[in-house]
Write an enzyme that holds these catalytic residues in place. Structure first.
Site, short mmCIF file in Angstrom:
data_model
loop_
_atom_site.label_atom_id
_atom_site.label_comp_id
_atom_site.label_asym_id
_atom_site.label_seq_id
_atom_site.Cartn_x
_atom_site.Cartn_y
_atom_site.Cartn_z
N GLY A 1 -32.97 25.77 97.20
CA GLY A 1 -32.98 26.25 95.82
C GLY A 1 -32.17 27.52 95.74
N LEU B 1 -34.56 18.36 106.45
CA LEU B 1 -35.79 17.57 106.54
C LEU B 1 -36.43 17.43 105.16
CD1 LEU B 1 -35.33 17.98 109.59
CD2 LEU B 1 -37.73 18.63 109.79
N ASP C 1 -32.07 19.80 93.45
CA ASP C 1 -32.17 21.09 92.75
C ASP C 1 -32.85 20.99 91.40
OD1 ASP C 1 -28.82 21.80 93.91
OD2 ASP C 1 -30.73 22.27 94.84
N GLU D 1 -34.38 29.84 99.31
CA GLU D 1 -33.19 30.34 100.00
C GLU D 1 -32.33 31.22 99.10
OE1 GLU D 1 -30.24 27.36 100.94
OE2 GLU D 1 -30.70 26.17 99.16
N THR E 1 -30.50 14.95 91.84
CA THR E 1 -30.36 16.18 92.59
C THR E 1 -31.70 16.80 92.99
OG1 THR E 1 -29.51 18.44 92.68
CG2 THR E 1 -30.03 17.60 90.49
#
Lengths: 422, 422
Positions: free
Chosen positions: A190, A297, A143, A246, A141
Site C-alpha cells: 500500500g 506472499l 491496491d 509500506e 488491483t
C-alpha cells in the site's frame, strides 16, 4: 461465423485471483459463436506490441477451469504504461497493426489505473484510424484504488490474508510475551493508500485487540506518538502488534523505508519499514521484537483467497465479454454494492473515461480518531470483502493443484518490433 | 476416586498445532477417573514456579475441542531452561513444593529439547526427594530437531506453509519477470538445521523449478557460488527464487543476518538475511528483487496446517496421558514411521534420557550435490509430513474461529516466589 478475434492481456502486479478473471473471459468467449479465437498477450501489452500472442484454444477445458483457483498471471504481465497519444503515436499505431494482422476486434485489458488509461486511449485511436475495435477494461488491483467500482478484484483476498495472518501471529505473541517477544510488526503493501492496512483492523474488535496499532500512509508518521502508544499497549495488554503500510512517510515526506541505513560499504539499503520500526522500538523502549514482511506472499496467497473476491474476479471477466458482444466500447465492468449486510453486489458497465487516471483514496472517516485503528464505517465496507473461503484443490503431495498453461504462441505476420524504453 | 492431579505445560516457541496436543491431553485426562484435576501452567514452567495454575475443568467441551484448530499456545509458553540439578536445586525443590501442594502426580511438559531435559531432571529429583511424580514429555518443535521421533509436531505445518508460500510467490515472479522482479528471496526459520529450508524444496521437481536455490545453514555461504547460480538461473529460466535459512553463516562463522548494517546513528541492525542477500544480488548482478520474511507467520499459520501434523500433535498428547496412566515415567511419546508411501506411523514411548540434550541434524544426503536443493531421499522423508489439509472452521466475518480460553487461575497455597534470572 465469427466476427473476429478477441485479445486478452494482463497488466500490472498480479493477484491471487486475476486468473479467475481470465477464466471468466475465456469461458464466456468460448460459448460465443461471434468470437473466433481468444488470444492472450504474452506478458501483457509488451507481448501485444511484440506480436507475441498465445492461442488459448489450445488449452483444455480443465486447464481453463483450473485458472479459477491458480494465482499469479497465467499469461504473464508487465508494468508498462503507454505514453500519451501525442508523445507516442507510433506505439499505438503498432498495436493497431498487430490487431489488424490478426483480426482482433475486441481488446480486453485486465489491470488497474494504467491499463484503464491505455484501453481508453486505444479505443480513441482505433476510432481515429477507422479500425473497428472495442476496448473493454477488466478491473484488478491489490491496491483497491480504482474509482467507481466498489472494490477491486485481488484486494479482498490480500485483505483476508492480512487479517488472518495478523490474527495468527498475534496469538503467537500473546503466548510468548511473558518472557519473550513483546512487540510484533508486520508490513503490508500500500504505497499510497491504507486499504490493506485497514483490512488488518478486521482482526480485532476492541482497542485492546490486535492489531493494536495500524500505521496508515494517509497520516504523517509521528514517532513520539507511536512510541507512546506502543508503551501504553505493552503496559496494559502485555504485548503489542503493529501493522504498517509500506507507504508511511515522515514529516519531511520521505518514505520511512528509504530513510537510510547504510551497509558496511556505505551503500544505502532499502530494508523495509517493519525492521526499521522494530529496531526503533527496541532502541527507545527496550522491548524484544519480531517483524514480518510477507511481500508477494500477501498478493499471491490463493490458498486463503476470499470467496467473495474470487467470485467477483470471475464475474468481471465474464461481464467484459458480454459487454464486448453487446457492442460496448471504452467501458469496464465494475462492482456495484447494493447492500453491506448481507453483502449484495452486481456488475454494471462504467466509462473508462470516468476511471482512467483517477485514484480512489481511503475515506478519512475510515481511520479512527487516534489514527491507529479503523472505524465502524471502515469495518462495514471491508468485512464483506473477506467473507467466505474458496480453497484450491490439493494434490496428494500436499501442494495446491495449480495449473501452468502451454502458452503456445501463434505465428507472427509482421516485422519484428523493438520496444525502446522497456 | 482420583489418584492425583495432572499438570500440563507448554514450552518454547509455540506452533500451529501445539494446542492440538493440549486438546489430546485434556480430552484423554477427562475420560479417566484416576486423574482428578487437569491444571495448565500459565506461561509454561514459569507459571509452575510461580504457582500460577489454570483450572482447565472450567473450560467447556467445545472450547477444548476448538484447541485442535487454534494456533499459538493457549496457556502461554516461555523459553526458560532450568539449570542443572547441582546448580539450581532450589528451583527444582520449588517445583516439587508446588506439585505437592496441589497433589500433582503427573507432569506433562510439551516442548522441544529443553523441556525434555527439564522433564528428565524433574523425574530424577522427585525420585530422590521421595515425591511420587511421573514426568512425561510431549514432543513439539518447528525446528524438527528432537531425536528418535520421526518428526516433531509443529514442523509439518510450517513445512506446508513454506512450500505453499514459495509455490505461490514463485508463480507471481514468473508472471512479472519479463519487465519487473527477477529475483525473489524468502527467509525461513532454522537457526541450526535446514529442515524448513529443505521443505521449501518440495515445491519443485526439476532443478529449473522454484525454488531454484536453497541456502542451508549446514553449508558455509559461498558468495561467489551463490551469485553465479543466481545469474545462471536468471539467464536460463528468466527469474530466480531463493529460500534462505535464518541460520546461514559465512566462512568466518558469523550469521549472515548479523554481518552488520548500521543505521544513521551507527547502531548495528539485525535486518535479516533475506534483505541482505537481495541487496547483494542487486549490487553485484543488477537484478530487480523482492524479498519476504514470514517470521511468526510461518509457525502460526493454522489456516494452512498439515492434516498429518495436526493428527500427530493430537495423538502425542493423547498418548502422553495413556503413558501416565500406565505408570510410565521419564518418557515421551514419539512418532515412529512404518512406511513412507503411503505414510504409516505409530506412537510409542521413548526414554527422555535418549532424547534430552540431543539435536537431530539433517542428514548430509538430504542436500543435493551442488548444495542448492534437496535429494530424493529428502523428498521421501518430507513429503508425507505436509500431506492433507485440516482447515479450521471460519466465522461469517471471514476470520478463523479460534478460541481464547478463560484461563482461570486456582488459589495459591504457597508463599510468593521470585524467579531470579527470568
Amino acid at each position: 461465423m465469427s466476427a473476429g478475434n478477441l485479445l486478452y492481456a494482463q497488466s500490472g502486479g498480479v493477484t491471487a485471483v486475476i486468473n479467475a478473471s481470465a477464466a471468466g473471459v475465456i469461458e464466456a468467449a468460448r460459448k460465443s459463436k461471434k468470437i473466433g479465437k481468444v488470444y492472450a498477450a504474452k506478458n501483457g501489452i509488451i507481448g501485444a506490441l511484440r506480436e507475441e500472442l498465445i492461442d488459448t484454444s489450445l488449452e483444455s477445458v480443465e486447464a481453463i477451469k483450473a485458472l479459477r483457483h491458480t494465482p499469479g498471471g497465467a499469461f504473464g504481465s508487465c508494468r508498462y504504461k503507454l505514453k500519451s497519444l501525442e508523445d507516442n503515436r507510433e506505439q499505438y499505431q503498432r498495436l493497431i497493426d498487430v490487431f489488424r494482422a490478426h483480426d482482433i476486434r475486441w481488446f480486453l485489458y485486465n489491470g488497474g489505473n494504467d491499463s484503464a488509461d491505455t484501453s481508453n486511449k486505444l479505443s480513441q485511436i482505433a476510432g481515429k484510424l477507422g479500425y473497428p475495435l472495442q476496448c473493454i477494461g477488466v478491473p484488478k488491483t491489490v491496491d483497491n484504488d480504482l474509482v467507481v467500482t466498489d472494490t477491486c478484484p485481488g484486494f479482498g483476498s490480500a485483505a483476508k490474508y492480512t487479517a488472518v495472518s495478523i490474527t495468527e501471529a498475534s496469538l503467537d505473541v500473546a503466548s510468548m510475551h511473558e518472557s519473550s517477544t513483546k512487540v510484533f510488526v508486520m508490513e503490508v503493501m500500500g504505497r499510497h493508500a491504507g486499504w490493506l492496512a485497514a483490512a488488518a483492523g478486521l482482526a480485532g474488535r476492541k482497542e485492546t485487540d490486535a492489531p493494536h496499532i495500524i500505521l496508515f500512509p494517509e497520516l504523517v508518521f509521528d514517532e513520539a506518538k507511536f512510541l507512546a502508544k506502543v508503551k501504553a499497549t505493552v503496559e496494559k495488554v502485555g504485548w503489542c502488534t503493529v501493522v504498517v503500510s509500506e507507504g508511511v512517510r515522515n514529516a519531511a515526506g520521505k518514505f520511512l523505508s528509504e530513510v537510510g541505513t547504510r551497509d558496511a560499504f556505505g551503500h544505502s539499503q532499502l530494508g523495509g519499514v517493519a525492521p526499521m520500526l522494530a529496531e526503533l522500538v527496541k532502541r527507545e523502549l527496550g522491548y524484544k521484537y519480531h517483524w514480518a514482511m510477507p511481500d508477494y506472499l500477501q498478493r499471491s496467497a490463493r490458498h486463503i483467497a476470499s470467496k467473495t473476491d474470487s467470485e467477483q474476479a470471475y464475474a468481471v471477466g465474464k461481464a467484459a465479454v458480454a459487454y464486448a458482444l453487446a457492442g460496448l466500447n471504452a467501458v469496464m465492468p465494475v462492482i456495484r454494492r447494493r447492500a453491506s449486510s448481507p453483502y449484495r453486489w452486481e456488475i454494471e458497465p462504467a466509462a473508462l473515461n470516468d476511471i482512467a487516471n483517477h485514484e480512489k483514496k481511503m475515506p478519512a472517516d475510515f481511520i479512527r480518531a487516534d489514527g491507529f485503528g479503523i472505524t465502524a464505517a471502515a469495518r462495514r465496507y471491508l468485512a464483506p470483502l473477506i467473507a467466505g473461503e474458496a480453497y484450491p484443490p490439493y494434490r496428494a503431495d500436499g501442494l495446491p493443484d495449480y495449473v501452468v498453461l502451454k502458452n503456445k504462441l501463434i505465428r507472427k505476420k509482421l516485422p519484428a518490433y523493438r520496444i525502446a524504453d522497456k
